[in-house]
Design a protein around this motif. Structure first.
Motif, short mmCIF file in Angstrom:
data_model
loop_
_atom_site.label_atom_id
_atom_site.label_comp_id
_atom_site.label_asym_id
_atom_site.label_seq_id
_atom_site.Cartn_x
_atom_site.Cartn_y
_atom_site.Cartn_z
N VAL A 115 0.74 4.24 -2.79
CA VAL A 115 0.44 5.63 -2.43
C VAL A 115 1.55 6.56 -2.90
CG1 VAL A 115 0.17 7.21 -0.46
CG2 VAL A 115 -1.06 5.06 -0.51
N PHE A 129 0.82 -1.21 0.00
CA PHE A 129 0.00 0.00 0.00
C PHE A 129 0.86 1.26 0.00
CE2 PHE A 129 -2.88 3.13 2.02
CZ PHE A 129 -3.88 3.11 1.07
N LEU A 141 -2.99 12.87 -0.13
CA LEU A 141 -2.02 11.78 -0.29
C LEU A 141 -0.84 11.91 0.66
CD1 LEU A 141 -1.99 11.27 -4.17
CD2 LEU A 141 -2.99 9.80 -2.43
N ILE A 164 -2.06 10.42 3.93
CA ILE A 164 -2.12 8.96 3.83
C ILE A 164 -0.71 8.37 3.85
CG2 ILE A 164 -2.69 7.05 2.28
CD1 ILE A 164 -5.16 8.51 1.47
N THR A 165 0.21 8.99 3.13
CA THR A 165 1.60 8.50 3.10
C THR A 165 2.22 8.55 4.49
OG1 THR A 165 1.81 9.30 0.84
CG2 THR A 165 3.84 8.79 2.00
N LEU A 200 1.27 7.13 -6.63
CA LEU A 200 0.14 7.96 -7.03
C LEU A 200 0.43 9.46 -6.91
CD1 LEU A 200 -2.94 6.12 -5.49
CD2 LEU A 200 -2.42 6.45 -7.90
N GLN A 201 1.42 9.81 -6.12
CA GLN A 201 1.72 11.22 -5.92
C GLN A 201 2.38 11.80 -7.16
OE1 GLN A 201 3.87 11.85 -2.32
NE2 GLN A 201 2.36 10.80 -1.07
#
Length: 99
Positions: free
Chosen positions: A19, A15, A52, A55-56, A22-23
């Motif tokens: 993540v 995960f 993000l 979340i990171t 995705l940034q």
């Protein structure tokens, strides 16, 4: 307990990789300021950066906690044996050589 923690650790690793991938990069805002399609993203021009990033940070903290816990558990394993009721064999002395 250890196998559950390893499974959680592997899931968090995957995960975290997703993540981070995705940034957007630091130079991605340049295209949006010149009228590029980057400003029409799902979260808007600046929306995903904060979302993000949070979340990171959370996933990275969970990753570090599971890493430290697994390291502690591997260093402090129980010193038990399946042969705890068996005594060690007596040492045998070699016969003396007669000269």
């Amino acid at each position: 307990m250890a196998s559950i923690l390893v499974a959680i650790h592997v899931a968090v690793c995957v995960f975290l990789i997703l993540v981070v991938l995705l940034q957007t990069g630091k130079g991605a805002e340049m295209g949006a300021s010149m009228g590029g399609a980057g400003s029409q993203a799902l979260f808007g021009a600046a929306g995903p950066a904060n979302f993000l990033t949070k979340i990171t940070t959370a996933v990275a903290i969970i990753f570090m906690i599971t890493s430290l816990t697994l390291a502690y558990m591997s260093g402090h394993q129980a010193q038990s044996s399946v042969m705890k009721d068996v005594s060690a064999p007596a040492e045998q002395q070699a016969p003396a050589a007669n000269e």
